[in-house]
Design a protein around this motif. Sequence first.
Motif, PDB file in Angstrom:
ATOM      1  N   GLU A 173       0.827  -1.206   0.000  1.00  0.00           N
ATOM      2  CA  GLU A 173       0.000   0.000   0.000  1.00  0.00           C
ATOM      3  C   GLU A 173       0.862   1.257   0.000  1.00  0.00           C
ATOM      4  N   TRP A 174       0.296   2.315  -0.552  1.00  0.00           N
ATOM      5  CA  TRP A 174       0.902   3.641  -0.524  1.00  0.00           C
ATOM      6  C   TRP A 174       0.163   4.514   0.479  1.00  0.00           C
ATOM      7  N   LYS A 175       0.911   5.370   1.173  1.00  0.00           N
ATOM      8  CA  LYS A 175       0.293   6.335   2.080  1.00  0.00           C
ATOM      9  C   LYS A 175       0.969   7.688   1.895  1.00  0.00           C
ATOM     10  N   GLU A 176       0.152   8.717   1.773  1.00  0.00           N
ATOM     11  CA  GLU A 176       0.664  10.084   1.731  1.00  0.00           C
ATOM     12  C   GLU A 176       0.694  10.635   3.147  1.00  0.00           C
ATOM     13  N   GLU A 177       1.833  11.177   3.523  1.00  0.00           N
ATOM     14  CA  GLU A 177       1.992  11.738   4.859  1.00  0.00           C
ATOM     15  C   GLU A 177       2.188  13.248   4.767  1.00  0.00           C
ATOM     16  N   ALA A 178       2.356  13.872   5.901  1.00  0.00           N
ATOM     17  CA  ALA A 178       2.499  15.330   5.949  1.00  0.00           C
ATOM     18  C   ALA A 178       3.814  15.768   5.309  1.00  0.00           C
ATOM     19  N   ASN A 179       3.842  17.026   4.900  1.00  0.00           N
ATOM     20  CA  ASN A 179       5.058  17.666   4.398  1.00  0.00           C
ATOM     21  C   ASN A 179       5.639  16.984   3.163  1.00  0.00           C
ATOM     22  N   GLY A 180       4.738  16.520   2.277  1.00  0.00           N
ATOM     23  CA  GLY A 180       5.206  15.977   1.011  1.00  0.00           C
ATOM     24  C   GLY A 180       5.819  14.600   1.074  1.00  0.00           C
ATOM     25  N   LYS A 181       5.570  13.859   2.140  1.00  0.00           N
ATOM     26  CA  LYS A 181       6.142  12.521   2.309  1.00  0.00           C
ATOM     27  C   LYS A 181       5.206  11.479   1.719  1.00  0.00           C
ATOM     28  N   LEU A 182       5.790  10.516   1.018  1.00  0.00           N
ATOM     29  CA  LEU A 182       5.063   9.427   0.407  1.00  0.00           C
ATOM     30  C   LEU A 182       5.775   8.137   0.796  1.00  0.00           C
ATOM     31  N   VAL A 183       5.029   7.159   1.339  1.00  0.00           N
ATOM     32  CA  VAL A 183       5.644   5.923   1.829  1.00  0.00           C
ATOM     33  C   VAL A 183       4.939   4.721   1.218  1.00  0.00           C
ATOM     34  N   PHE A 184       5.737   3.779   0.713  1.00  0.00           N
ATOM     35  CA  PHE A 184       5.225   2.517   0.196  1.00  0.00           C
ATOM     36  C   PHE A 184       5.539   1.430   1.205  1.00  0.00           C
ATOM     37  N   TYR A 185       4.517   0.644   1.570  1.00  0.00           N
ATOM     38  CA  TYR A 185       4.656  -0.451   2.530  1.00  0.00           C
ATOM     39  C   TYR A 185       4.449  -1.777   1.797  1.00  0.00           C
ATOM     40  N   ILE A 186       5.308  -2.756   2.074  1.00  0.00           N
ATOM     41  CA  ILE A 186       5.143  -4.059   1.438  1.00  0.00           C
ATOM     42  C   ILE A 186       5.648  -5.169   2.363  1.00  0.00           C
ATOM     43  N   THR A 187       4.888  -6.275   2.418  1.00  0.00           N
ATOM     44  CA  THR A 187       5.247  -7.460   3.199  1.00  0.00           C
ATOM     45  C   THR A 187       5.096  -8.681   2.303  1.00  0.00           C
ATOM     46  N   ALA A 188       6.067  -9.599   2.371  1.00  0.00           N
ATOM     47  CA  ALA A 188       6.007 -10.843   1.604  1.00  0.00           C
ATOM     48  C   ALA A 188       6.766 -11.925   2.344  1.00  0.00           C
ATOM     49  N   ASP A 189       6.553 -13.166   1.911  1.00  0.00           N
ATOM     50  CA  ASP A 189       7.277 -14.265   2.546  1.00  0.00           C
ATOM     51  C   ASP A 189       8.755 -14.244   2.184  1.00  0.00           C
ATOM     52  N   ARG A 190       9.093 -13.699   1.020  1.00  0.00           N
ATOM     53  CA  ARG A 190      10.487 -13.545   0.609  1.00  0.00           C
ATOM     54  C   ARG A 190      10.546 -12.439  -0.438  1.00  0.00           C
ATOM     55  N   PHE A 191      11.746 -11.904  -0.639  1.00  0.00           N
ATOM     56  CA  PHE A 191      11.954 -10.876  -1.644  1.00  0.00           C
ATOM     57  C   PHE A 191      13.156 -11.245  -2.504  1.00  0.00           C
ATOM     58  N   LEU A 192      13.081 -10.899  -3.769  1.00  0.00           N
ATOM     59  CA  LEU A 192      14.203 -11.081  -4.682  1.00  0.00           C
ATOM     60  C   LEU A 192      15.151  -9.903  -4.544  1.00  0.00           C
ATOM     61  N   ARG A 193      16.377 -10.071  -5.014  1.00  0.00           N
ATOM     62  CA  ARG A 193      17.363  -8.988  -4.927  1.00  0.00           C
ATOM     63  C   ARG A 193      16.897  -7.795  -5.765  1.00  0.00           C
ATOM     64  N   GLY A 194      16.834  -6.632  -5.120  1.00  0.00           N
ATOM     65  CA  GLY A 194      16.436  -5.410  -5.803  1.00  0.00           C
ATOM     66  C   GLY A 194      14.949  -5.290  -6.065  1.00  0.00           C
ATOM     67  N   MET A 195      14.163  -6.211  -5.537  1.00  0.00           N
ATOM     68  CA  MET A 195      12.737  -6.283  -5.878  1.00  0.00           C
ATOM     69  C   MET A 195      11.955  -5.045  -5.445  1.00  0.00           C
ATOM     70  N   VAL A 196      12.112  -4.619  -4.215  1.00  0.00           N
ATOM     71  CA  VAL A 196      11.313  -3.495  -3.714  1.00  0.00           C
ATOM     72  C   VAL A 196      11.667  -2.214  -4.463  1.00  0.00           C
TER      73      VAL A 196
END
Length: 250
Positions: A173-196
Amino acid sequence: MRYFLEIAYKGTHFHGFQEQEGVPTIQGEINKTLASLLGHQVDSVGSGRTDTGVHCLKQFMHFDTDKEISDKGNFIYRMNRILPSDILIKDIFPVREELSARFSANSRSYEYHITRVKNPFLNELAYFFPMPRLDVEKMIEATPILFHYTDFEAFSKVHTEVMHFICHIKKAEWKEEANGKLVFYITADRFLRGMVRAIVGTFLEVGCGRLSVQGFEQVIQSKDRRKAGRAVPPQGLYLVDVSYPSSIFM
């Protein structure tokens, strides 16, 4: 006896987590500190790797020793006194010897931080992306597509030593925060190199209008890294959690 360490670090001045000869790394600094306090060589195992410049709020590593650590508060204090200021030992606790910091983990969670306004206090801690007409709504619209797939070869670094590209994404999910901040959140059982970083870079292509929502899905279907967006810089990436089954702890 096997112990788990819970750690956090600012990765700016380190060549990633994994120990490498001749360059400062998180694992290398912690192994040296453990060896100094325990009086023997320590070969720790981390819950995963992070690249150069990537930060961490919560990660685990395990190590084995014949020496009992009876006063964990004092041991943590001594480790933090020796370690560089950018590395923090948060906790230490014994676990069963079959538990692995890497292979026993259920999931891993990351955040990617973007600042859309110039902020000197976020330098090295977020990616400055001053695109004035970034369509965040389109990026949010494309996000659920990730849940429809398990093969993410399109977002993996090439020539990596992996048996497969299957990952099960549990949260995104993406969330917009105060002062122009944008954060992407992600959870998985595993991640590939460079995936996020590749996923975020491809979302930004959508937000900038260079890729449609349908095009985002076609990138995943292609299994071709060349079709995805460029990897965003490492300073915005944070490993924020690694979870384990509660039943396997002592």
